[in-house]
Design a protein around this motif. Structure first.
Motif, mmCIF file in Angstrom:
data_model
loop_
_atom_site.group_PDB
_atom_site.id
_atom_site.type_symbol
_atom_site.label_atom_id
_atom_site.label_comp_id
_atom_site.label_asym_id
_atom_site.label_seq_id
_atom_site.Cartn_x
_atom_site.Cartn_y
_atom_site.Cartn_z
ATOM 1 N N ASP A 79 52.368 103.308 62.247
ATOM 2 C CA ASP A 79 51.153 103.502 61.448
ATOM 3 C C ASP A 79 51.173 104.774 60.609
ATOM 4 N N ASP A 80 51.871 105.819 61.070
ATOM 5 C CA ASP A 80 51.850 107.079 60.322
ATOM 6 C C ASP A 80 52.749 107.044 59.085
ATOM 7 N N VAL A 81 53.488 105.945 58.893
ATOM 8 C CA VAL A 81 54.383 105.851 57.731
ATOM 9 C C VAL A 81 53.578 105.441 56.500
ATOM 10 N N PHE A 94 48.318 117.295 46.213
ATOM 11 C CA PHE A 94 49.421 116.335 46.081
ATOM 12 C C PHE A 94 50.689 116.798 46.811
ATOM 13 N N ALA A 95 50.510 117.771 47.728
ATOM 14 C CA ALA A 95 51.692 118.312 48.425
ATOM 15 C C ALA A 95 52.270 117.331 49.431
ATOM 16 N N ASP A 96 51.421 116.434 49.936
ATOM 17 C CA ASP A 96 51.886 115.506 50.970
ATOM 18 C C ASP A 96 52.652 114.364 50.314
ATOM 19 N N PHE A 97 53.887 114.628 49.953
ATOM 20 C CA PHE A 97 54.670 113.618 49.246
ATOM 21 C C PHE A 97 56.128 113.678 49.696
ATOM 22 N N GLU A 98 56.584 112.634 50.364
ATOM 23 C CA GLU A 98 57.989 112.494 50.794
ATOM 24 C C GLU A 98 58.500 113.786 51.432
ATOM 25 N N ASN A 99 57.715 114.326 52.372
ATOM 26 C CA ASN A 99 58.088 115.598 52.996
ATOM 27 C C ASN A 99 59.152 115.466 54.094
ATOM 28 N N ALA A 100 59.462 114.229 54.501
ATOM 29 C CA ALA A 100 60.544 114.026 55.484
ATOM 30 C C ALA A 100 60.359 114.908 56.717
ATOM 31 N N VAL A 101 59.172 114.841 57.289
ATOM 32 C CA VAL A 101 58.835 115.786 58.359
ATOM 33 C C VAL A 101 59.713 115.644 59.599
ATOM 34 N N SER A 102 60.294 114.444 59.820
ATOM 35 C CA SER A 102 61.101 114.289 61.040
ATOM 36 C C SER A 102 62.444 115.021 60.969
ATOM 37 N N ILE A 103 62.766 115.596 59.805
ATOM 38 C CA ILE A 103 63.933 116.491 59.723
ATOM 39 C C ILE A 103 63.860 117.543 60.822
ATOM 40 N N THR A 121 58.560 101.073 51.986
ATOM 41 C CA THR A 121 58.221 100.569 53.317
ATOM 42 C C THR A 121 57.254 99.390 53.226
ATOM 43 N N LEU A 122 56.344 99.417 52.242
ATOM 44 C CA LEU A 122 55.426 98.282 52.077
ATOM 45 C C LEU A 122 56.210 97.032 51.654
ATOM 46 N N TYR A 123 57.162 97.209 50.730
ATOM 47 C CA TYR A 123 57.960 96.048 50.308
ATOM 48 C C TYR A 123 58.740 95.472 51.485
ATOM 49 N N ASP A 124 59.259 96.343 52.365
ATOM 50 C CA ASP A 124 59.970 95.841 53.554
ATOM 51 C C ASP A 124 59.022 95.010 54.415
ATOM 52 N N GLU A 125 57.793 95.496 54.570
ATOM 53 C CA GLU A 125 56.833 94.771 55.405
ATOM 54 C C GLU A 125 56.459 93.433 54.776
ATOM 55 N N ARG A 131 64.080 110.460 60.848
ATOM 56 C CA ARG A 131 63.674 109.059 60.991
ATOM 57 C C ARG A 131 63.866 108.347 59.648
ATOM 58 N N ILE A 132 64.401 107.137 59.703
ATOM 59 C CA ILE A 132 64.697 106.434 58.449
ATOM 60 C C ILE A 132 63.419 106.126 57.662
ATOM 61 N N ALA A 133 62.326 105.824 58.369
ATOM 62 C CA ALA A 133 61.064 105.539 57.669
ATOM 63 C C ALA A 133 60.593 106.725 56.841
ATOM 64 N N ASP A 134 61.076 107.931 57.160
ATOM 65 C CA ASP A 134 60.685 109.126 56.404
ATOM 66 C C ASP A 134 61.616 109.403 55.234
ATOM 67 N N MET A 135 62.690 108.622 55.126
ATOM 68 C CA MET A 135 63.583 108.802 53.986
ATOM 69 C C MET A 135 62.946 108.141 52.760
#
Lengths: 206, 606
Positions: B586-588, B300-309, B573-577, B390-394
């Motif tokens: 796609d990676d979001v 479960f580590a892959d969670f809101e990691n904001a990688v584009s920082i 992001t899904l609600y925005d879509e 990137r805002i999508a990563d926030m």
């Protein structure tokens, strides 16, 4: 020689100018005399008022150097204000006209309000319009019995409700269904909303 | 009365007395009733209003007064749209940047000195994002990274800073209703030397606060901040600090040496432990717990990691950025020095720059969090948050829950200092943890369980000092308006033969999915991708267990913290879509597993 002097335009100018000044001094009222007009007095009452205005803006007491600056600014403003009045700069100025008219309107409406105390009907209308000013927030006391969504079709719901309405007890299997209290003493609506969300308190009031 | 389908734990209500007057008059703090079993109060401890100059340039004109009203559930105009949160908060600390408080005075008060300065006018009238960003880069980012003049030309000096701090103070006082709604005097110290995020929020227990906050203009090294805090404490003020965004610290938050390069020694460790009881686990700019690169076994580590920082300011991820590493490094320091400088409990926050505290609901993230930069779905789907990511990563941000005896400043601040707190990624689930001996497998009532927990154990944030194998009494309750729970885990970290180690135990799972070998059959509860609705059938509303560490060694330094996982839900992001018809790359992620982290319990060997 004398004739030449009499015909000199510069002399005409000087003499006429002198006559005009003399006439003006004789006709015009004595404005500059007296102590009031050439002196600006900043007394304690005035200073207190200035400090209050300053505090309202800066949210703290002025330091000594601030007080000096307040007085300097006030005196400077007063000098310019008086000179402007003397030169008639307040005449035909749209901003000043508007401001004075506004002030007069405010004064006039205040006066009419003072002269006409509100009627019983007006008070009632205000009471009806702003009930929040006269009531404490809604609060609820209730007992709840918890069923999971998967149990929602359970026909026991109606039976349980009927039992409770006729003063019966909560079914034993529901007593510790979850760690959410069954009995809620009088609780403000906002606290209920914080605890449950989803318009829970609002649903209770309907 | 028909059943209330609004609730997932469905209740049928029997009203015994409707709409009766309640005693709601203003109560003094000392008169608020005490609940010795404590209640979980949910709130915000990191939010910026227009008083923060970066927020102001981005278009924020809200004041602390507006922020408190928003927190109480009022609808407020945010970035040109009316907006409100679904549930009011219990407490809020507004944390405006101290560095630019003087500027805020000139910017926000008509007729104030500096108001008409051309730079101030430019800030106020920035017509679009591009202009705002240029101003932001020149007057905020550059000085905060330690370059150039710290102040723009219209800055009026220290008195202006004091005035703004005073105005924030007054709003904070005005909205405090002991027992009902708590406000805490606070601010942010914003230092990022060389791009390493060292930011800390500073919190005062009561209305006894200094005339002026200490900013990074006076000192950009945390040791200077602590020295100032020490002076405040010596003067009778009660204060602590909370660091955030260790994920942006370039490995310097849990470091081997101080910022000045001195290896961490006992004095440093003592000071830090005393000044900083808590750390912000997650916020808008990412979750700092772990990342999959360095913890590949944590599923479960892959969670809101904001990688584009990592694309900005040289902030590449290193293992030393993350909280689980920091906790382990802390117990290693304890073994070496006798003091743990990183003995951190957990809080969550937003770092929202819209003046909207705990605006954390994924399905209600319509106005973004950073003014012009992300206020519409269209700009969110395509843009960067300048200089950050990137805002999508926030994400909308995280939440803090505090177990306190009452909803008052004193009680909430004291429980924060004692680390009896947990962070959530947004939902209001509740978590309790006790370590001790002799707990029952089940209890007749919730109150009996909690009373037994306090009687026989230490709560989250405490030290287990027993010599026998500890039992952990863990309990979690779902958020009433969110899905059921998947499972409860315990993360254990320890120090053994000179090595820092950590592992994860599944303690209890819904639907009896916990296997004998400790693994859990994954819960198959996908969301509806067409509507964003979550699964309402699976999972359990409440989980409870008593767990005993199978690898206990009384001579081993260790920490234990509880992580609670909720069933999957739709990401913003899904609600925005679905609502705005935009398309994210796609990676979001469109789906997330929201969670709670309870402050650790430590076992120290002396």
């Amino acid at each position: 020689m004398l004739r030449q002097i009499v015909r000199e335009p510069l002399i005409h100018f000087v003499v006429l100018g002198g006559l005009l000044f003399a006439a003006w001094a004789w006709v015009a009222p004595q404005q500059t005399a007296g102590s009031g007009d050439g002196v600006i007095v900043v007394d304690q009452a005035r200073l207190d008022h200035l400090k209050t205005l300053w505090k309202a803006q800066w949210k703290r007491d002025p330091a000594p150097q601030d007080v000096a600056a307040i007085i300097d600014r006030h005196v400077r403003q007063e000098v310019f204000y008086r000179e402007a009045l003397r030169m008639g700069l307040d005449q035909d100025d749209e901003i000043i006209r508007n401001r004075l008219a506004q002030k007069m309107e405010a004064v006039a409406s205040d006066l009419s309000t003072l002269m006409e105390p509100p009627t019983e009907d007006q008070l009632r209308a205000f009471y009806a319009k702003r009930p929040d000013l006269f009531t404490v927030p809604q609060a609820f006391a209730f007992r709840q019995v918890l069923y999971l969504p998967s149990e929602a079709a359970n026909n026991k719901l109606e039976v349980t409700l009927a039992t409770l309405r006729s003063g019966g007890d909560v079914p034993p299997d529901r007593l510790s269904k979850l760690s959410v209290p069954l009995d809620w003493p009088l609780t403000p609506a906002q606290t209920l909303e914080n605890s449950f969300g989803g318009g829970f308190a609002d649903a209770l009031s309907h | 009365m028909k059943p209330l389908h609004l609730l997932c734990l469905l209740g049928i209500g029997l009203l015994t007395a409707a709409v009766a007057p309640a005693a709601m008059a203003q109560t003094a703090e000392e008169d608020v009733p005490i609940n010795p079993l404590k209640e979980a109060y949910f709130g915000e401890q990191h939010v910026h209003t227009g008083v923060s100059m970066d927020a102001f340039i981005a278009g924020n004109r809200l004041t602390p007064d507006d922020a408190y009203r928003f927190a109480k559930g009022e609808e407020i105009m945010v970035n040109g749209s009316l907006h409100k949160i679904k549930r009011p908060l219990d407490f809020v600390a507004v944390t405006d940047h101290s560095e630019f408080m003087g500027e805020a005075y000139s910017l926000m008060n008509e007729a104030a000195p500096g108001y008409d300065d051309e730079v101030a006018v430019a800030f106020r009238e920035a017509p679009d994002l591009k202009t705002a960003l240029q101003l932001y880069g020149k007057y905020v980012l550059t000085p905060l990274a330690g370059g150039g003049d710290p102040h723009p030309p219209f800055f009026q000096g220290a008195e202006a800073i004091k005035t703004t701090w005073r105005k924030n103070f007054e709003a904070t006082e005005k909205h405090y209703k002991p027992g009902v709604f708590t406000t805490i005097h606070a601010y942010e110290w914003t230092s990022a030397p060389g791009g390493s995020n060292q930011h800390r929020n500073v919190f005062f227990r009561d209305a006894n606060v200094p005339d002026m906050p200490f900013s990074s203009n006076e000192g950009s090294d945390p040791e200077q901040l602590w020295a100032w805090m020490k002076a405040q404490r010596d003067d009778g003020k009660k204060v602590f600090a909370i660091p955030h965004n260790s994920n942006e610290s370039k490995g310097l938050l849990f470091a081997e040496a101080s910022l000045t390069g001195v290896p961490i020694g006992k004095e440093y460790a003592k000071t830090r432990a005393s000044m900083e009881p808590l750390i912000e686990m997650m916020q808008i700019k990412g979750n700092s717990e772990v990342v999959p690169n360095f913890w590949p076994k944590d599923e479960f580590a892959d969670f809101e990691n904001a990688v584009s920082i990592q694309k900005f300011s040289g902030r590449g991820f290193v293992k030393e950025n993350f909280v689980r590493y920091g906790l382990a490094r802390g117990i290693k320091y304890h073994a070496d020095l006798g003091v743990n400088p990183f003995k951190y409990g957990f809080v969550g926050g937003t770092d929202n720059h819209n003046g909207t505290p705990s605006n954390v609901e994924e399905d209600n993230y319509t106005v973004g969090s950073h003014g012009l930069a992300d206020r519409t779905a269209k700009v969110r789907a395509t843009s960067m948050l300048e200089g950050e990511m990137r805002i999508a990563d926030m994400n909308p941000g995280a939440l803090t829950a505090v177990w306190a005896v009452s909803n008052t400043r004193g009680a909430i601040w004291d429980s924060m200092l004692a680390k009896e707190t947990f962070a959530t990624s947004g939902p209001r689930m509740k978590v309790r943890v006790f370590a001790g001996q002799g707990f029952a497998k089940s209890y007749d009532s919730y109150d009996a369980m909690v009373a037994d927990g306090y009687k026989k154990g230490v709560a989250m944030g405490g030290d287990y000092t027993g010599t026998e194998t500890p039992q952990f009494l863990v309990w979690a309750m779902k958020d009433p308006i969110r899905p059921n729970l998947d499972r409860i885990q315990i993360v254990k970290g320890w120090y053994e033969n000179g090595e820092m180690k950590d592992t994860i135990y599944n303690v209890v799972a819904s639907g009896d999915r916990l296997q004998a070998d400790g693994s859990v059959t994954p819960i198959d509860a996908p969301i509806n991708m067409e509507t964003g609705e979550f699964n309402t059938e699976k999972g359990d509303p409440e989980l409870m267990a008593v767990w005993t560490d199978p690898n206990w060694d009384p001579k081993q330094e260790a920490f234990y913290y509880v992580r609670v996982l909720q069933l999957p839900t739709a990401r913003w992001t899904l609600y925005d879509e679905l609502r705005a018809g935009v398309k994210y790359p796609d990676d979001v992620k469109r789906q997330i597993v929201e969670r709670a982290w309870a402050s650790p319990i430590w076992h120290e060997v002396n």
